[in-house]
Design a protein around this motif. Structure first.
Motif, PDB file in Angstrom:
ATOM      1  N   PHE A 134       0.826  -1.204   0.000  1.00 27.38           N
ATOM      2  CA  PHE A 134       0.000   0.000   0.000  1.00 27.38           C
ATOM      3  C   PHE A 134       0.864   1.260   0.000  1.00 27.38           C
ATOM      4  O   PHE A 134       0.610   2.208  -0.756  1.00 27.38           O
ATOM      5  CB  PHE A 134      -0.939  -0.016   1.209  1.00 27.38           C
ATOM      6  CG  PHE A 134      -1.703   1.258   1.412  1.00 27.38           C
ATOM      7  CD1 PHE A 134      -2.830   1.528   0.658  1.00 27.38           C
ATOM      8  CD2 PHE A 134      -1.283   2.198   2.348  1.00 27.38           C
ATOM      9  CE1 PHE A 134      -3.533   2.716   0.829  1.00 27.38           C
ATOM     10  CE2 PHE A 134      -1.981   3.389   2.530  1.00 27.38           C
ATOM     11  CZ  PHE A 134      -3.109   3.648   1.771  1.00 27.38           C
ATOM     12  N   THR A 164       1.134   3.878  -3.202  1.00 21.64           N
ATOM     13  CA  THR A 164       0.543   5.218  -3.054  1.00 21.64           C
ATOM     14  C   THR A 164       1.627   6.287  -2.889  1.00 21.64           C
ATOM     15  O   THR A 164       1.311   7.435  -2.573  1.00 21.64           O
ATOM     16  CB  THR A 164      -0.420   5.281  -1.847  1.00 21.64           C
ATOM     17  OG1 THR A 164       0.285   4.890  -0.658  1.00 21.64           O
ATOM     18  CG2 THR A 164      -1.635   4.385  -2.038  1.00 21.64           C
ATOM     19  N   TRP A 223      -4.133  -2.605  -7.979  1.00 25.28           N
ATOM     20  CA  TRP A 223      -5.336  -2.197  -7.238  1.00 25.28           C
ATOM     21  C   TRP A 223      -6.511  -2.019  -8.182  1.00 25.28           C
ATOM     22  O   TRP A 223      -7.368  -1.154  -7.981  1.00 25.28           O
ATOM     23  CB  TRP A 223      -5.059  -0.902  -6.457  1.00 25.28           C
ATOM     24  CG  TRP A 223      -3.882  -1.053  -5.542  1.00 25.28           C
ATOM     25  CD1 TRP A 223      -2.574  -0.871  -5.854  1.00 25.28           C
ATOM     26  CD2 TRP A 223      -3.909  -1.466  -4.166  1.00 25.28           C
ATOM     27  NE1 TRP A 223      -1.778  -1.144  -4.763  1.00 25.28           N
ATOM     28  CE2 TRP A 223      -2.577  -1.506  -3.722  1.00 25.28           C
ATOM     29  CE3 TRP A 223      -4.939  -1.810  -3.272  1.00 25.28           C
ATOM     30  CZ2 TRP A 223      -2.241  -1.872  -2.414  1.00 25.28           C
ATOM     31  CZ3 TRP A 223      -4.598  -2.166  -1.979  1.00 25.28           C
ATOM     32  CH2 TRP A 223      -3.259  -2.202  -1.554  1.00 25.28           C
ATOM     33  N   TYR A 249      -8.164   3.444  -3.440  1.00 22.21           N
ATOM     34  CA  TYR A 249      -6.705   3.486  -3.620  1.00 22.21           C
ATOM     35  C   TYR A 249      -6.287   4.860  -4.158  1.00 22.21           C
ATOM     36  O   TYR A 249      -5.333   5.480  -3.670  1.00 22.21           O
ATOM     37  CB  TYR A 249      -6.287   2.358  -4.571  1.00 22.21           C
ATOM     38  CG  TYR A 249      -4.955   2.554  -5.245  1.00 22.21           C
ATOM     39  CD1 TYR A 249      -3.771   2.457  -4.518  1.00 22.21           C
ATOM     40  CD2 TYR A 249      -4.877   2.843  -6.609  1.00 22.21           C
ATOM     41  CE1 TYR A 249      -2.541   2.644  -5.137  1.00 22.21           C
ATOM     42  CE2 TYR A 249      -3.661   3.029  -7.238  1.00 22.21           C
ATOM     43  CZ  TYR A 249      -2.486   2.932  -6.504  1.00 22.21           C
ATOM     44  OH  TYR A 249      -1.283   3.127  -7.114  1.00 22.21           O
ATOM     45  N   ARG A 292      -4.397  -8.129  -2.697  1.00 25.20           N
ATOM     46  CA  ARG A 292      -3.754  -7.181  -1.783  1.00 25.20           C
ATOM     47  C   ARG A 292      -4.586  -6.893  -0.535  1.00 25.20           C
ATOM     48  O   ARG A 292      -4.122  -6.262   0.403  1.00 25.20           O
ATOM     49  CB  ARG A 292      -3.452  -5.874  -2.526  1.00 25.20           C
ATOM     50  CG  ARG A 292      -2.180  -6.005  -3.314  1.00 25.20           C
ATOM     51  CD  ARG A 292      -2.007  -5.023  -4.423  1.00 25.20           C
ATOM     52  NE  ARG A 292      -0.776  -5.365  -5.146  1.00 25.20           N
ATOM     53  CZ  ARG A 292      -0.702  -6.344  -6.051  1.00 25.20           C
ATOM     54  NH1 ARG A 292      -1.771  -7.041  -6.369  1.00 25.20           N
ATOM     55  NH2 ARG A 292       0.450  -6.624  -6.635  1.00 25.20           N
ATOM     56  N   LEU A 326      -5.028  -5.413   5.290  1.00 28.25           N
ATOM     57  CA  LEU A 326      -4.170  -5.475   4.106  1.00 28.25           C
ATOM     58  C   LEU A 326      -3.470  -6.829   4.119  1.00 28.25           C
ATOM     59  O   LEU A 326      -3.037  -7.317   5.173  1.00 28.25           O
ATOM     60  CB  LEU A 326      -3.170  -4.312   4.112  1.00 28.25           C
ATOM     61  CG  LEU A 326      -3.841  -2.944   3.871  1.00 28.25           C
ATOM     62  CD1 LEU A 326      -2.919  -1.796   4.223  1.00 28.25           C
ATOM     63  CD2 LEU A 326      -4.313  -2.834   2.415  1.00 28.25           C
ATOM     64  N   SER A 364      -4.685   4.727   5.124  1.00 29.70           N
ATOM     65  CA  SER A 364      -5.224   3.474   4.571  1.00 29.70           C
ATOM     66  C   SER A 364      -6.738   3.393   4.762  1.00 29.70           C
ATOM     67  O   SER A 364      -7.422   2.660   4.052  1.00 29.70           O
ATOM     68  CB  SER A 364      -4.525   2.263   5.187  1.00 29.70           C
ATOM     69  OG  SER A 364      -4.920   2.057   6.526  1.00 29.70           O
TER      70      SER A 364
END
Lengths: 275, 275
Positions: free
Chosen positions: B8, B12, B30, B40, B157, B186, B196
């Motif tokens: 993650f 990102t 994602w 996301y 994921r 996650l 998140s």
């Protein structure tokens, strides 16, 4: 078609200065103590965007409140972000003027507009209208034993009758529940439309009153979804706060029309009063 | 502190190009079928704003989705709208590139940021955690008799275990109720944080599946309130749709952490599938 014989339409009017830019005059008639009501301001911004964008109605509009607005001159600057077939997205900012003439931003808005009258008629809803007593059993500012304190200019322009079970705060006995319910109309009889619903979602006393907190509850952000053109007649509004934490609270509003349609949903994040 | 060993965080990540402008790479990891997940994307925009603004955490963030994002290069352009003592307001846009190199706007966001760790500890909530069976009685993509169809990159994921009572759609028997509930984590064990949570509010299958509608449910607008830093451990997510009307529906999400705190609330307006 609402016209200039309506206080709401007159006071949310905007005048095109140049493409995308509108002059406005914030009326002192929609103030609570000294503050200009956030729903009134949202309706004014919504009117400017409805003029600037190719679609007429706010399907979803998100406002972040930056600095307190005051009665007087203002300018709305709009931007068409995207013009699609069924939806358009726009941005608008409300500015007022500092003493030296520079612009001070009050509110910034992002919104997606469409045409409510072009939508199909399908409705599959599990939502139920709020349980609220008949209008004649609800109470307004002028009603006998439970006068609403802190009377402000805006109360003269609204026809609000509160559910007595959410009026404990007015007689010093708040229920402790974060609920506020009322019948809603405009005092001059102007019928509801998609624009006036933007006022309606933020026009009741704050739920924090019923939580025993009597201070100012400034809105940080408010997002409203207009889901259906409202039928003529009185509206019912239900506002609920479930989570007051860390000095902030949410207020969820639902607006139902006289035909039992859920016409608007909104949620705001506000600062909780310290009281 | 989450680091680059987390999928993650890696996917990102944003790289400062010049003040307020960040380069990013939208990961194909994602995606749902061909579309990049909106949560996301919101987390990626939220990370850029957290870097650009003087406050770290999104208290309220509103995203309007303009055009579909695709895996590949992107740029985030931010603007600091107002920097206050306890809250800052910012705007951000995610752009990708057309074949001729011109920028195409995908998403525009307005957000107010603060510091969750600086808030007082008061909590007065009437909200209750969702009624969801123990995690071992819930079902994920790999679980026996009810495999989740339409398996996509994103499912690898996420560690999602759905409440079986909201899984009727997976066996051809949707409940008809607009509800979806799940345990959420996650897959690589990265613990939840305010960023998140922006993914979490938009990561479950759409409630429209349980309404018997199996098409695509594109988000028009999503607003999330992050109310508390989540405790480590699994999250519980509840999503509810009460009003499907005129071809649109709202999805209300709540996220609860392992300490039974309501850590996030969100609402989106989406187009309903035709199916």
């Amino acid at each position: 078609m609402p016209g200039m014989d309506s206080e709401f339409d007159r006071d949310t009017a905007v005048t095109l200065r140049e493409p995308g830019v509108y002059d406005a005059e914030l009326s002192a008639g929609w103030t609570i103590i000294h503050a200009v009501n956030g729903g009134y301001l949202l309706a004014l911004l919504g009117r400017a965007l409805g003029d600037a964008l190719p679609h007429p109605h706010p399907f979803t509009i998100s406002a972040h409140y930056l600095t307190p607005s005051v009665p007087g001159p203002a300018v709305v600057r709009t931007e068409t972000v995207r013009a699609g077939r069924t939806l358009s997205t726009g941005q608008a900012s409300l500015f007022q003027y500092a003493e030296d003439g520079t612009e001070v931003e009050r509110i910034r808005v992002l919104a997606s507009y469409g045409d409510l009258d072009a939508l199909p008629d399908d409705v599959r809803t599990t939502a139920k209208p709020p349980a609220i007593p008949p209008r004649e059993h609800c109470l307004g500012p002028g009603d006998g034993p439970a006068p609403i304190p802190g009377s402000s200019a805006i109360t003269e322009r609204l026809d609000i009758k509160l559910d007595p079970t959410t009026l404990g705060w007015a007689v010093g006995a708040p229920s402790g529940k974060g609920e506020m319910r009322a019948w809603f109309g405009l005092a001059d009889g102007r019928e509801p439309d998609p624009l006036s619903l933007l006022l309606t979602v933020d026009a009741l006393p704050p739920t924090s009153f019923e939580l025993g907190l009597t201070g100012w509850t400034p809105t940080v952000e408010l997002t409203a979804h207009i889901r259906c053109r409202p039928a003529p007649g009185p509206l019912r509004v239900s506002i609920t706060t479930r989570n007051l934490a860390g000095g902030f609270l949410e207020e969820d509003a639902e607006v139902w029309d006289s035909a039992d349609r859920l016409v608007a949903q909104s949620r705001q994040l506000a600062r909780a009063p310290r009281g």
